[in-house]
Design a protein around this motif. Structure first.
Motif, PDB file in Angstrom:
ATOM      1  N   ALA A  67       0.834  -1.205   0.000  1.00  0.00           N
ATOM      2  CA  ALA A  67       0.000   0.000   0.000  1.00  0.00           C
ATOM      3  C   ALA A  67       0.866   1.251   0.000  1.00  0.00           C
ATOM      4  N   GLN A  68       1.920   1.246   0.786  1.00  0.00           N
ATOM      5  CA  GLN A  68       2.846   2.386   0.837  1.00  0.00           C
ATOM      6  C   GLN A  68       3.538   2.569  -0.513  1.00  0.00           C
ATOM      7  N   ALA A  69       3.956   1.473  -1.122  1.00  0.00           N
ATOM      8  CA  ALA A  69       4.635   1.553  -2.415  1.00  0.00           C
ATOM      9  C   ALA A  69       3.694   2.109  -3.482  1.00  0.00           C
ATOM     10  N   ARG A  70       2.464   1.625  -3.486  1.00  0.00           N
ATOM     11  CA  ARG A  70       1.483   2.119  -4.464  1.00  0.00           C
ATOM     12  C   ARG A  70       1.206   3.606  -4.257  1.00  0.00           C
ATOM     13  N   ALA A  71       1.095   4.021  -3.005  1.00  0.00           N
ATOM     14  CA  ALA A  71       0.852   5.433  -2.708  1.00  0.00           C
ATOM     15  C   ALA A  71       2.008   6.297  -3.170  1.00  0.00           C
ATOM     16  N   THR A  72       3.200   5.796  -3.023  1.00  0.00           N
ATOM     17  CA  THR A  72       4.394   6.531  -3.436  1.00  0.00           C
ATOM     18  C   THR A  72       4.452   6.666  -4.952  1.00  0.00           C
ATOM     19  N   LEU A  73       4.011   5.642  -5.661  1.00  0.00           N
ATOM     20  CA  LEU A  73       4.100   5.629  -7.121  1.00  0.00           C
ATOM     21  C   LEU A  73       2.999   6.439  -7.800  1.00  0.00           C
TER      22      LEU A  73
END
Length: 74
Positions: A67-73
């Motif tokens: 979820a954090q990675a998707r939010a960052t991208l």
């Protein structure tokens, strides 16, 4: 005329699969000239495992990391 390679290959293929796999592993390891780096990574892994098992480090659930990675991208 049979080459030394062909003779060796024929003999290796007579081994059982587990022996061939072990031999392949040893041959590949012999090509890696930097055992110092491998040793350093192995030590790092052992340290990290000890930290997690000792409660010094708390892992992050995979779903949260994704979820954090998707939010960052975004």
């Amino acid at each position: 005329m049979t080459t030394q390679f062909e003779i060796l290959e024929a003999e290796v293929l007579k081994l059982v699969p587990t022996e061939r796999a072990l031999l392949a592993e040893h041959i590949i390891a012999s090509l890696d000239g930097d055992n110092e780096i491998d040793s350093a990574w192995a030590a790092e892994v052992e340290n990290r495992i000890a930290e997690v098992e000792g409660g010094l480090v708390i892992g992050t659930p995979l779903a949260e990391v994704i979820a954090q990675a998707r939010a960052t991208l975004k």
